[in-house]
Scaffold this active site. Structure first.
Site, PDB file in Angstrom:
ATOM      1  N   ARG A  10       0.836  -1.181   0.000  1.00 26.19           N
ATOM      2  CA  ARG A  10       0.000   0.000   0.000  1.00 26.19           C
ATOM      3  C   ARG A  10       0.883   1.248   0.000  1.00 26.19           C
ATOM      4  O   ARG A  10       2.076   1.178   0.305  1.00 26.19           O
ATOM      5  CB  ARG A  10      -0.906   0.014   1.224  1.00 26.19           C
ATOM      6  N   SER A  12       0.443   3.892   1.992  1.00 25.09           N
ATOM      7  CA  SER A  12       0.468   4.614   3.264  1.00 25.09           C
ATOM      8  C   SER A  12       1.884   4.668   3.832  1.00 25.09           C
ATOM      9  O   SER A  12       2.738   3.829   3.532  1.00 25.09           O
ATOM     10  CB  SER A  12      -0.464   3.945   4.274  1.00 25.09           C
ATOM     11  N   LYS A  82      -2.516  -8.265  10.676  1.00 27.11           N
ATOM     12  CA  LYS A  82      -3.886  -8.143  11.188  1.00 27.11           C
ATOM     13  C   LYS A  82      -4.866  -7.737  10.092  1.00 27.11           C
ATOM     14  O   LYS A  82      -6.074  -7.848  10.271  1.00 27.11           O
ATOM     15  CB  LYS A  82      -3.949  -7.171  12.364  1.00 27.11           C
ATOM     16  N   ASP A  83      -4.370  -7.259   8.931  1.00 23.03           N
ATOM     17  CA  ASP A  83      -5.238  -6.924   7.805  1.00 23.03           C
ATOM     18  C   ASP A  83      -5.526  -8.123   6.906  1.00 23.03           C
ATOM     19  O   ASP A  83      -6.358  -8.033   6.003  1.00 23.03           O
ATOM     20  CB  ASP A  83      -4.602  -5.827   6.943  1.00 23.03           C
ATOM     21  N   THR A 127     -11.757   5.611  18.037  1.00 19.48           N
ATOM     22  CA  THR A 127     -11.327   4.339  17.444  1.00 19.48           C
ATOM     23  C   THR A 127     -12.392   3.885  16.470  1.00 19.48           C
ATOM     24  O   THR A 127     -13.587   4.137  16.673  1.00 19.48           O
ATOM     25  CB  THR A 127     -11.084   3.248  18.495  1.00 19.48           C
ATOM     26  N   SER A 129     -12.358   0.595  15.639  1.00 14.88           N
ATOM     27  CA  SER A 129     -12.291  -0.852  15.848  1.00 14.88           C
ATOM     28  C   SER A 129     -13.387  -1.320  16.799  1.00 14.88           C
ATOM     29  O   SER A 129     -13.452  -0.879  17.949  1.00 14.88           O
ATOM     30  CB  SER A 129     -10.916  -1.216  16.418  1.00 14.88           C
ATOM     31  N   ARG A 131     -13.462  -4.230  18.053  1.00 11.04           N
ATOM     32  CA  ARG A 131     -12.733  -4.995  19.088  1.00 11.04           C
ATOM     33  C   ARG A 131     -12.317  -4.077  20.230  1.00 11.04           C
ATOM     34  O   ARG A 131     -12.540  -4.388  21.408  1.00 11.04           O
ATOM     35  CB  ARG A 131     -11.498  -5.666  18.457  1.00 11.04           C
ATOM     36  N   ARG A 132     -11.707  -2.962  19.896  1.00  7.24           N
ATOM     37  CA  ARG A 132     -11.304  -2.005  20.928  1.00  7.24           C
ATOM     38  C   ARG A 132     -12.524  -1.410  21.621  1.00  7.24           C
ATOM     39  O   ARG A 132     -12.557  -1.282  22.846  1.00  7.24           O
ATOM     40  CB  ARG A 132     -10.457  -0.893  20.293  1.00  7.24           C
ATOM     41  N   ARG A 149     -11.092   7.369  11.243  1.00  7.72           N
ATOM     42  CA  ARG A 149     -10.248   6.627  10.305  1.00  7.72           C
ATOM     43  C   ARG A 149      -9.134   7.527   9.811  1.00  7.72           C
ATOM     44  O   ARG A 149      -9.105   8.712  10.090  1.00  7.72           O
ATOM     45  CB  ARG A 149     -11.077   6.095   9.129  1.00  7.72           C
ATOM     46  N   GLY A 150      -8.224   6.939   9.041  1.00  8.43           N
ATOM     47  CA  GLY A 150      -7.090   7.693   8.524  1.00  8.43           C
ATOM     48  C   GLY A 150      -5.793   7.080   8.991  1.00  8.43           C
ATOM     49  O   GLY A 150      -5.780   6.117   9.758  1.00  8.43           O
ATOM     50  N   ASN A 151      -4.685   7.632   8.497  1.00  8.93           N
ATOM     51  CA  ASN A 151      -3.391   7.091   8.911  1.00  8.93           C
ATOM     52  C   ASN A 151      -3.103   7.479  10.362  1.00  8.93           C
ATOM     53  O   ASN A 151      -3.880   8.188  10.999  1.00  8.93           O
ATOM     54  CB  ASN A 151      -2.274   7.551   7.964  1.00  8.93           C
ATOM     55  N   VAL A 152      -2.000   6.992  10.880  1.00  8.77           N
ATOM     56  CA  VAL A 152      -1.683   7.178  12.301  1.00  8.77           C
ATOM     57  C   VAL A 152      -1.648   8.656  12.682  1.00  8.77           C
ATOM     58  O   VAL A 152      -2.270   9.080  13.669  1.00  8.77           O
ATOM     59  CB  VAL A 152      -0.335   6.497  12.639  1.00  8.77           C
ATOM     60  N   THR A 154      -2.956  11.233  11.151  1.00  6.82           N
ATOM     61  CA  THR A 154      -4.279  11.839  11.010  1.00  6.82           C
ATOM     62  C   THR A 154      -5.135  11.572  12.234  1.00  6.82           C
ATOM     63  O   THR A 154      -5.818  12.472  12.756  1.00  6.82           O
ATOM     64  CB  THR A 154      -4.987  11.296   9.754  1.00  6.82           C
ATOM     65  N   ARG A 155      -5.096  10.339  12.722  1.00  7.67           N
ATOM     66  CA  ARG A 155      -5.905   9.996  13.895  1.00  7.67           C
ATOM     67  C   ARG A 155      -5.398  10.713  15.141  1.00  7.67           C
ATOM     68  O   ARG A 155      -6.183  11.134  15.991  1.00  7.67           O
ATOM     69  CB  ARG A 155      -5.919   8.475  14.089  1.00  7.67           C
ATOM     70  N   CYS A 243     -11.211  -9.779  10.292  1.00  4.43           N
ATOM     71  CA  CYS A 243     -10.433  -8.844  11.088  1.00  4.43           C
ATOM     72  C   CYS A 243     -11.262  -7.684  11.634  1.00  4.43           C
ATOM     73  O   CYS A 243     -10.794  -6.955  12.502  1.00  4.43           O
ATOM     74  CB  CYS A 243      -9.280  -8.295  10.249  1.00  4.43           C
TER      75      CYS A 243
END
Length: 303
Positions: A10, A12, A82-83, A127, A129, A131-132, A149-152, A154-155, A243
């Protein structure tokens, strides 16, 4: 062996960092081999508006890259494990899993805290997720979960822009990116939130009938990591989940045995099933724990 390999990834920042780590590790063993990195835009990268659950789960970060493996446009692909769905296309395989980084999540906050109990009543936590979300709400039902959402980076910026009391991120991504958290605070959630299947590990996917690539990748494989994530993925597979389900799984070596904990939670946190067992390092351990949870009715939470 070939003298040149094309690597799919990807676009990213995290995906590129992980791919470069893999290439650097391979070049230590094969200094004369050329590696060409091919950036691939996936559905998950194109659609940053809708939730992962709506557009098909984390598999949307992998499918188009797998298509390029199948048509031989690339020789191997670097993914966050995990993806990667628990069942792969018949002609593909995970050729290698290098040594795992931290499998745990962490909470990034604008104010220092020592535990999630220190968060203010009704704290806004970012988040995307389930799961979280399910595990946090099980412990703190007063929290307000804000989908992000978004890259690290961005979040992390959304702490300020969305007036959040914290965001939950994977420690491995922060570690690999070397993110500057100046003015913010980081609290590990080890022992608080069970991680996603394969979290912190990199999966290198290739074609089953490609002996050159399989031989190349074998040089950077880490057997303890492979055994641990095999247990986690068998747990996820047995539950029939993907996932993006509220499923947590973590296995680690303890001498000659594997310690494993599996969990299924409802998204609202009201219901949570968890089991811990130790056993031999093979996938039957994950399947056994999944069967125990199924017998208790855990599947009702994800169907």
């Amino acid at each position: 062996m070939k003298s040149e390999f094309t690597v799919g990834t990807r676009k990213s920042q995290l995906a590129m960092v992980q791919t470069k780590l893999v290439v650097e590790a391979l070049q230590q063993h094969f200094p004369d081999v050329k590696f060409v990195i091919k950036k691939i835009t996936t559905q998950g990268d194109r659609n940053l508006k809708d939730s992962l659950q709506k557009i098909g789960g984390k598999g949307v970060f992998v499918k188009e890259i797998e298509h390029q493996l199948e048509d031989q446009s690339i020789d191997f692909a670097v993914h966050s494990l995990k993806d990667v769905m628990p069942d792969l296309p018949n002609d593909l395989t995970i050729g290698c899993i290098p040594k795992r980084n931290s499998p745990f999540d962490c909470l990034i906050t604008p104010k220092p805290i020592k535990a999630i109990t220190d968060l203010p009543q009704g704290a806004r936590i970012g988040t995307n997720s389930l799961r979280r979300q399910g595990q946090l709400l099980h412990q703190r039902p007063d929290l307000e979960i804000i989908p992000i959402r978004g890259n690290v980076e961005t979040r992390i910026k959304k702490i300020a822009s969305e007036h959040l009391d914290g965001v939950v991120l994977a420690e491995a991504g922060l570690n690999r990116l070397g993110v500057d958290l100046a003015g913010l605070y980081r609290l590990t959630l080890e022992g608080v939130i069970l991680p996603a299947t394969g979290q912190g590990a990199i999966a290198i996917e290739c074609r089953k009938n490609d002996p050159d690539t399989l031989q190349l990748l074998s040089m950077i494989a880490d057997e303890p990591t492979r055994q641990s994530v095999l247990v986690e993925r068998s747990f996820l597979r047995r539950l029939g989940g993907s996932c993006n389900y509220p499923i947590g799984a973590y296995a680690y070596h303890d001498g000659n045995r594997i310690q494993f904990e599996g969990l299924v939670a409802s998204a609202d946190g009201k219901h949570l099933f968890a089991k811990h067992q130790a056993g031999q390092p093979d996938e039957t351990l994950g399947t056994k724990v999944a069967d125990l949870l199924i017998s208790e009715g855990a599947l009702d939470l994800i169907q």
